[in-house]
Every structure is written in structure tokens, then in C-alpha cells.
Design a protein around this motif. Structure first.
Motif, PDB file in Angstrom:
ATOM      1  N   VAL A 161     -61.643 -84.357-103.688  1.00 20.60           N
ATOM      2  CA  VAL A 161     -61.716 -85.614-102.930  1.00 20.60           C
ATOM      3  C   VAL A 161     -62.368 -85.379-101.575  1.00 20.60           C
ATOM      4  O   VAL A 161     -63.222 -86.159-101.140  1.00 20.60           O
ATOM      5  CB  VAL A 161     -60.314 -86.249-102.781  1.00 20.60           C
ATOM      6  CG1 VAL A 161     -60.347 -87.401-101.796  1.00 20.60           C
ATOM      7  CG2 VAL A 161     -59.796 -86.728-104.129  1.00 20.60           C
ATOM      8  N   LYS A 170     -65.767 -87.127-100.250  1.00 20.24           N
ATOM      9  CA  LYS A 170     -65.787 -87.883 -98.990  1.00 20.24           C
ATOM     10  C   LYS A 170     -66.910 -87.414 -98.078  1.00 20.24           C
ATOM     11  O   LYS A 170     -67.506 -88.212 -97.356  1.00 20.24           O
ATOM     12  CB  LYS A 170     -64.446 -87.748 -98.269  1.00 20.24           C
ATOM     13  CG  LYS A 170     -63.344 -88.584 -98.856  1.00 20.24           C
ATOM     14  CD  LYS A 170     -62.056 -88.391 -98.053  1.00 20.24           C
ATOM     15  CE  LYS A 170     -60.913 -89.188 -98.615  1.00 20.24           C
ATOM     16  NZ  LYS A 170     -59.658 -88.975 -97.855  1.00 20.24           N
ATOM     17  N   ARG A 229     -70.721 -96.854-100.565  1.00 17.73           N
ATOM     18  CA  ARG A 229     -69.990 -97.194-101.797  1.00 17.73           C
ATOM     19  C   ARG A 229     -68.625 -96.528-101.829  1.00 17.73           C
ATOM     20  O   ARG A 229     -67.762 -96.917-102.590  1.00 17.73           O
ATOM     21  CB  ARG A 229     -70.793 -96.860-103.038  1.00 17.73           C
ATOM     22  CG  ARG A 229     -71.225 -95.461-103.118  1.00 17.73           C
ATOM     23  CD  ARG A 229     -72.235 -95.179-104.192  1.00 17.73           C
ATOM     24  NE  ARG A 229     -72.584 -93.790-103.994  1.00 17.73           N
ATOM     25  CZ  ARG A 229     -72.781 -92.909-104.919  1.00 17.73           C
ATOM     26  NH1 ARG A 229     -72.710 -93.269-106.172  1.00 17.73           N
ATOM     27  NH2 ARG A 229     -73.057 -91.680-104.633  1.00 17.73           N
ATOM     28  N   VAL A 248     -65.522 -93.476-101.986  1.00 18.85           N
ATOM     29  CA  VAL A 248     -65.017 -92.567-103.011  1.00 18.85           C
ATOM     30  C   VAL A 248     -64.868 -93.283-104.345  1.00 18.85           C
ATOM     31  O   VAL A 248     -65.245 -92.751-105.392  1.00 18.85           O
ATOM     32  CB  VAL A 248     -63.677 -91.933-102.568  1.00 18.85           C
ATOM     33  CG1 VAL A 248     -63.067 -91.099-103.687  1.00 18.85           C
ATOM     34  CG2 VAL A 248     -63.877 -91.080-101.320  1.00 18.85           C
ATOM     35  N   SER A 249     -64.332 -94.506-104.343  1.00 17.04           N
ATOM     36  CA  SER A 249     -64.122 -95.202-105.619  1.00 17.04           C
ATOM     37  C   SER A 249     -65.450 -95.492-106.314  1.00 17.04           C
ATOM     38  O   SER A 249     -65.545 -95.366-107.538  1.00 17.04           O
ATOM     39  CB  SER A 249     -63.322 -96.489-105.418  1.00 17.04           C
ATOM     40  OG  SER A 249     -64.024 -97.384-104.587  1.00 17.04           O
ATOM     41  N   TYR A 290     -68.178 -93.704-105.992  1.00 19.07           N
ATOM     42  CA  TYR A 290     -68.648 -92.400-106.443  1.00 19.07           C
ATOM     43  C   TYR A 290     -67.966 -92.019-107.754  1.00 19.07           C
ATOM     44  O   TYR A 290     -68.611 -91.583-108.709  1.00 19.07           O
ATOM     45  CB  TYR A 290     -68.372 -91.356-105.371  1.00 19.07           C
ATOM     46  CG  TYR A 290     -68.882 -89.968-105.666  1.00 19.07           C
ATOM     47  CD1 TYR A 290     -70.104 -89.540-105.173  1.00 19.07           C
ATOM     48  CD2 TYR A 290     -68.134 -89.069-106.420  1.00 19.07           C
ATOM     49  CE1 TYR A 290     -70.572 -88.266-105.414  1.00 19.07           C
ATOM     50  CE2 TYR A 290     -68.596 -87.789-106.681  1.00 19.07           C
ATOM     51  CZ  TYR A 290     -69.810 -87.391-106.177  1.00 19.07           C
ATOM     52  OH  TYR A 290     -70.259 -86.127-106.432  1.00 19.07           O
ATOM     53  N   ILE A 291     -66.659 -92.200-107.803  1.00 18.86           N
ATOM     54  CA  ILE A 291     -65.895 -91.856-108.996  1.00 18.86           C
ATOM     55  C   ILE A 291     -66.279 -92.772-110.159  1.00 18.86           C
ATOM     56  O   ILE A 291     -66.412 -92.311-111.304  1.00 18.86           O
ATOM     57  CB  ILE A 291     -64.383 -91.885-108.707  1.00 18.86           C
ATOM     58  CG1 ILE A 291     -64.034 -90.728-107.757  1.00 18.86           C
ATOM     59  CG2 ILE A 291     -63.565 -91.799-109.988  1.00 18.86           C
ATOM     60  CD1 ILE A 291     -62.638 -90.754-107.213  1.00 18.86           C
ATOM     61  N   ALA A 292     -66.500 -94.053-109.891  1.00 17.56           N
ATOM     62  CA  ALA A 292     -66.922 -94.972-110.948  1.00 17.56           C
ATOM     63  C   ALA A 292     -68.280 -94.563-111.509  1.00 17.56           C
ATOM     64  O   ALA A 292     -68.483 -94.572-112.731  1.00 17.56           O
ATOM     65  CB  ALA A 292     -66.969 -96.401-110.416  1.00 17.56           C
TER      66      ALA A 292
END
Length: 81
Positions: free
Chosen positions: A8, A12, A18, A20-21, A23-25
Motif C-alpha cells: 500500500v 501511494k 485516481r 489507491v482504489s 490503482y487497485i481497480a
């Protein structure tokens, strides 16, 4: 492999607006696409058999030829520009 907290923090440090969320998506979408591509490849092998060395080389040769044509087009001056 990194611990979740380290991962994480690494994310970051690299993300833009956009977050972290986002990026993860995007990473999850990429993984899903890779999984679907792997499943397609497995189905094609089941249906048609393995790709031979000759077939693989022919495909690589064709890609190289296309890349060469694109390089030539980029290097030549635009007509009428």
C-alpha cells in the motif's frame, strides 16, 4: 512478495489523482484480462493443439515485418505536409 502494508505504501508513492482504489481497480482489471487471455489460450490449445516452433517463428517474422513498415512510415517525411 511485499507485506500488504508495504505494498500500500509503495502504491501511494506512485499514484496520481485516481488514488489507491483506482490503482487497485486498474490492477484487478488487468489481472482479470490476463486470466481471460490465459483461459482462451488453453481452450485454443485444447481445440487446435500446441503452436509449433515453425508457426511461432512465422508469427514473429510477420510482426517484425509489420514493425519494420511502421518504422519506415515514421521515418519518411509526410507527403503534402
Amino acid at each position: 512478495m511485499h507485506a500488504p502494508e508495504e505494498l500500500v505504501e509503495s502504491i501511494k508513492a506512485r499514484v496520481d489523482t485516481r488514488g489507491v482504489s483506482g490503482y487497485i481497480a486498474a490492477a484487478a482489471a488487468l489481472q482479470d484480462a490476463m486470466n481471460r487471455l490465459r483461459e482462451l489460450a488453453e481452450r485454443l490449445v485444447e481445440e487446435h493443439g500446441d503452436v509449433t516452433d515453425e508457426e511461432q517463428q512465422a508469427a514473429l517474422d510477420r510482426i517484425a515485418a509489420i514493425d519494420g513498415r511502421h518504422d519506415e512510415q515514421r521515418a519518411s517525411p509526410d507527403v503534402g505536409a
